[in-house]
Enzyme design. Sequence first.
Site, PDB file in Angstrom:
ATOM      1  N   ASP A  45      47.680  46.759  53.830  1.00 21.39           N
ATOM      2  CA  ASP A  45      48.364  45.651  53.178  1.00 21.39           C
ATOM      3  C   ASP A  45      49.758  46.041  52.705  1.00 21.39           C
ATOM      4  O   ASP A  45      50.683  45.227  52.730  1.00 21.39           O
ATOM      5  CB  ASP A  45      47.539  45.155  51.992  1.00 21.39           C
ATOM      6  CG  ASP A  45      46.311  44.370  52.436  1.00 21.39           C
ATOM      7  OD1 ASP A  45      46.262  43.977  53.619  1.00 21.39           O
ATOM      8  OD2 ASP A  45      45.413  44.155  51.608  1.00 21.39           O
ATOM      9  N   ASN A 122      52.822  38.505  47.031  1.00 24.39           N
ATOM     10  CA  ASN A 122      51.676  38.701  46.132  1.00 24.39           C
ATOM     11  C   ASN A 122      51.946  38.231  44.711  1.00 24.39           C
ATOM     12  O   ASN A 122      51.280  37.340  44.214  1.00 24.39           O
ATOM     13  CB  ASN A 122      51.258  40.169  46.103  1.00 24.39           C
ATOM     14  CG  ASN A 122      50.321  40.535  47.231  1.00 24.39           C
ATOM     15  OD1 ASN A 122      49.922  39.683  48.014  1.00 24.39           O
ATOM     16  ND2 ASN A 122      49.979  41.806  47.323  1.00 24.39           N
ATOM     17  N   ASN A 164      46.694  40.657  39.789  1.00 23.10           N
ATOM     18  CA  ASN A 164      46.166  39.553  38.993  1.00 23.10           C
ATOM     19  C   ASN A 164      44.676  39.705  38.713  1.00 23.10           C
ATOM     20  O   ASN A 164      44.216  39.473  37.595  1.00 23.10           O
ATOM     21  CB  ASN A 164      46.435  38.229  39.712  1.00 23.10           C
ATOM     22  CG  ASN A 164      45.632  37.084  39.148  1.00 23.10           C
ATOM     23  OD1 ASN A 164      45.964  36.533  38.105  1.00 23.10           O
ATOM     24  ND2 ASN A 164      44.570  36.705  39.854  1.00 23.10           N
ATOM     25  N   LYS A 165      43.912  40.090  39.724  1.00 20.81           N
ATOM     26  CA  LYS A 165      42.461  40.214  39.535  1.00 20.81           C
ATOM     27  C   LYS A 165      42.127  41.317  38.539  1.00 20.81           C
ATOM     28  O   LYS A 165      41.192  41.182  37.737  1.00 20.81           O
ATOM     29  CB  LYS A 165      41.758  40.477  40.864  1.00 20.81           C
ATOM     30  CG  LYS A 165      40.241  40.527  40.752  1.00 20.81           C
ATOM     31  CD  LYS A 165      39.580  40.734  42.104  1.00 20.81           C
ATOM     32  CE  LYS A 165      38.061  40.768  41.952  1.00 20.81           C
ATOM     33  NZ  LYS A 165      37.600  41.874  41.080  1.00 20.81           N
TER      34      LYS A 165
END
Length: 268
Positions: A45, A122, A164-165
């Site tokens: 990624d 992102n 964020n998670k």
Amino acid sequence: MRVGIFSNNVRRSLEVKAALTRRFLERHFIIDDENPEVVVTIGGDGTLLSAFHKYIDMLDKIRFVGVHTGHLGFYTDWRDDEIDDLVISLQSDNGQSVSYPLLDVFVTYKDSNKRDVFTALNEATIRRISSTMVTDIFIGGEFFERFRGDGLCVSTPTGSTAYNKSLGGAVVHPTLDVLQLTEVSSINNRVFRTLSSPMIIAPKDWITIEPEGAADFILTVDSDSYHKLKIKEIKFKISKKKIHFAKYRHTHFWHRVQTAFIGDEDAD
């Protein structure tokens, strides 16, 4: 078809790049890293994020395909032992794609009339270097709260599974044109109050923050960081641009989430 190949510098990735280049040339593809129709990234990624920023001014003209040489990523659909199948799929390409929303970040400064504009795949974050960040937050042009804490994160749906998670934010399906605002270690007591909960923001609404205090802010946009900024105001909004992925066998989003965070229960 004009194909660009973007690889990280890991040995296995470079080996796959060399093999993929040979197969493309054997099948009369044009290798064109400057003006590609499809960009194949080889790595993970992070590699795709780097390719995204390299080709950010050409997003309306290109589609991305990710080949992973490590663990399955959220942006990589092909394994490194499947490049022959990938080339065959590209040969029969019909132009189909799946598109995901992006985040635009508009920054104005206290010491100049300059305004910078960034685009994130992102997320973007803002925090102070040495002490608590204090900032007013406006949503859709209306004052919402005064935040005190370590910082703020604004993420896209695809970015909802990243930083964020880890902050306790929600995982959002990437076909939704929304942003998510997540607090980083907010201060809540008898004197100071924040919502202290992730917020899903509609596509028509701007998120505006007006930070208070010294010139020691750090802004991050995906993997890029900008230090010691004298920030007057930052605006966040869903971008008019989107990222496009070639839709040969684009992996189901919830399957990606299950694989990345839950795994195979039978393997325990």
